[in-house]
Write a protein that holds these residues in place. Structure first.
Motif, PDB file in Angstrom:
ATOM      1  N   LEU A  71     -22.174  42.971  -2.631  1.00 47.89           N
ATOM      2  CA  LEU A  71     -21.596  42.456  -3.606  1.00 47.89           C
ATOM      3  C   LEU A  71     -23.164  42.576  -4.507  1.00 47.89           C
ATOM      4  CD1 LEU A  71     -21.644  38.587  -2.131  1.00 47.89           C
ATOM      5  CD2 LEU A  71     -20.181  40.099  -2.399  1.00 47.89           C
ATOM      6  N   TYR A  96     -12.949  39.416   3.973  1.00 43.65           N
ATOM      7  CA  TYR A  96     -14.831  39.282   3.390  1.00 43.65           C
ATOM      8  C   TYR A  96     -15.051  38.928   1.729  1.00 43.65           C
ATOM      9  CZ  TYR A  96     -20.216  39.504   2.649  1.00 43.65           C
ATOM     10  OH  TYR A  96     -21.300  39.337   2.141  1.00 43.65           O
ATOM     11  N   SER A  99     -14.260  35.587   1.132  1.00 41.83           N
ATOM     12  CA  SER A  99     -15.021  34.264   1.760  1.00 41.83           C
ATOM     13  C   SER A  99     -16.373  34.224   0.898  1.00 41.83           C
ATOM     14  CB  SER A  99     -15.118  34.687   3.174  1.00 41.83           C
ATOM     15  OG  SER A  99     -16.075  35.742   3.171  1.00 41.83           O
ATOM     16  N   GLN A 100     -16.427  34.543  -0.206  1.00 43.75           N
ATOM     17  CA  GLN A 100     -18.089  34.858  -0.859  1.00 43.75           C
ATOM     18  C   GLN A 100     -17.629  33.806  -2.446  1.00 43.75           C
ATOM     19  OE1 GLN A 100     -20.705  35.795   0.306  1.00 43.75           O
ATOM     20  NE2 GLN A 100     -18.920  35.766   2.191  1.00 43.75           N
ATOM     21  N   SER A 103     -18.801  30.751  -2.343  1.00 38.80           N
ATOM     22  CA  SER A 103     -20.313  29.980  -2.747  1.00 38.80           C
ATOM     23  C   SER A 103     -20.631  30.856  -1.818  1.00 38.80           C
ATOM     24  CB  SER A 103     -21.207  28.870  -2.282  1.00 38.80           C
ATOM     25  OG  SER A 103     -22.031  28.620  -2.308  1.00 38.80           O
ATOM     26  N   TYR A 104     -21.284  32.826  -2.646  1.00 34.39           N
ATOM     27  CA  TYR A 104     -21.806  33.947  -1.541  1.00 34.39           C
ATOM     28  C   TYR A 104     -23.289  33.155  -0.939  1.00 34.39           C
ATOM     29  CZ  TYR A 104     -24.825  34.129  -5.491  1.00 34.39           C
ATOM     30  OH  TYR A 104     -26.018  34.407  -6.170  1.00 34.39           O
ATOM     31  N   ALA A 105     -23.163  33.984  -0.449  1.00 33.41           N
ATOM     32  CA  ALA A 105     -24.271  34.056   1.374  1.00 33.41           C
ATOM     33  C   ALA A 105     -25.885  34.391   0.654  1.00 33.41           C
ATOM     34  CB  ALA A 105     -24.010  34.744   2.666  1.00 33.41           C
ATOM     35  N   TRP A 108     -27.753  37.109  -0.364  1.00 34.34           N
ATOM     36  CA  TRP A 108     -27.491  37.694  -1.666  1.00 34.34           C
ATOM     37  C   TRP A 108     -28.324  37.130  -2.820  1.00 34.34           C
ATOM     38  CZ3 TRP A 108     -25.401  42.209  -1.370  1.00 34.34           C
ATOM     39  CH2 TRP A 108     -24.103  41.978  -0.615  1.00 34.34           C
ATOM     40  N   ARG A 129     -23.917  31.095  -8.916  1.00 33.11           N
ATOM     41  CA  ARG A 129     -22.985  31.245  -7.756  1.00 33.11           C
ATOM     42  C   ARG A 129     -21.486  30.287  -8.306  1.00 33.11           C
ATOM     43  NH1 ARG A 129     -26.806  30.298  -4.119  1.00 33.11           N
ATOM     44  NH2 ARG A 129     -26.966  31.649  -1.955  1.00 33.11           N
ATOM     45  N   ARG A 133     -18.066  31.894  -9.296  1.00 29.84           N
ATOM     46  CA  ARG A 133     -16.862  31.419  -8.919  1.00 29.84           C
ATOM     47  C   ARG A 133     -16.344  31.483 -10.227  1.00 29.84           C
ATOM     48  NH1 ARG A 133     -19.637  26.968  -6.520  1.00 29.84           N
ATOM     49  NH2 ARG A 133     -19.796  26.265  -8.315  1.00 29.84           N
TER      50      ARG A 133
END
Length: 266
Positions: A71, A96, A99-100, A103-105, A108, A129, A133
């Motif tokens: 990312l 993947y 899914s990010q 709201s990314y993990a 990052w 975030r 989004r």
């Protein structure tokens, strides 16, 4: 353009990209910020902050080609773009990335903190975030199909893609060309490459690489770009075996698509 494989070539079409394991890839490469990536981030954030308009009078569309499970190229474009396409072929990577978006993990965040050392990122007037989004979408597609969308994007990145999808030098050059032709004249870009890679493994599957160095990278870029700078990134801790260093290149898409400024001025 049809490519003919030699007995030593492993072309992009021969690879089972559905077998790519994005979680294993992240765990090995991006769970923690590594020194090489921090150096690359510093270079491209300063490049983009120096070449993107601060007074935004027009819509800017960005693309990260072959986003994979990484990312940080998209994060590097975040303050500048009204939309960012994460362009990816592997179905597993597409899942993947989708899914990010919402709201990314948390891993990052450490990459974003490096970017925020430049005021253009630190002054972002909303949570990253929420910004991510609002502007990012995932687009499934083949890099070579970008020839159908020439000049569409105003900013672009391509990280560890052209040399990591094939063992063919011809296909490597075509991949770089497709990326740069997808950008509008004057568009700032950044790209990264593994130098003299012998291939790599993700999860239980092996993937090809094209053996390129600084000369080959610069040669592939010069027809389509102005003001290109290339940096060799060496780190005491390598992310894996089977490569020499990382190369980051950045510049602007040229205006006619074929002849670099230095040649046009002769």
């Amino acid at each position: 353009m049809a490519l003919r494989a030699s007995r030593w070539d492993w072309l992009n079409a021969d690879v089972s990209w559905a077998a790519f394991d994005p979680i294993a890839y992240i765990d090995h490469n991006y769970l923690y910020l590594q020194a090489g990536d921090a150096e690359i981030l510093s270079l491209i954030r300063d490049h983009f902050s120096g070449h993107c308009p601060r007074d935004r009078g027009r819509s800017i569309a960005g693309i990260d080609v072959g986003a994979g499970a990484n990312l940080y190229p998209a994060l590097a474009m975040l303050p500048w773009c009204d939309e960012i396409a994460l362009f990816e072929r592997s179905p597993a990577n597409v899942r993947y990335l989708k899914s990010q978006v919402k709201s990314y993990a948390d891993n990052w965040d450490q990459f974003w903190r490096v970017l925020c050392k430049n005021e253009a990122y630190g002054a972002l007037d909303m949570d990253p975030r929420a910004r991510f989004r609002g502007v990012v979408h995932v687009e499934e597609g083949n890099l070579f199909d970008l020839m159908l969308h020439q000049g569409r994007w105003s900013m672009g990145t391509m990280f560890f893609v052209a040399e990591s999808m094939t063992s063919s030098r011809e296909e490597f050059d075509l991949g770089v060309e497709c990326f740069l032709r997808a950008l509008a004249p004057g568009a700032p870009f950044a790209a990264a490459f593994m130098e003299h890679s012998h291939g790599y493994q993700t999860g239980d599957h092996s993937f090809p690489a094209c053996d390129v160095g600084m000369f080959e990278v610069e040669l592939s870029l010069k027809r389509f770009a102005d003001d290109v700078k290339t940096e060799r990134i060496e780190s005491q801790t390598r992310v894996r075996d089977g490569y020499f260093a990382m190369i980051v290149a950045y510049g602007r898409r040229n205006s006619d698509g074929d002849i670099p400024q230095s040649d046009r001025d002769r």
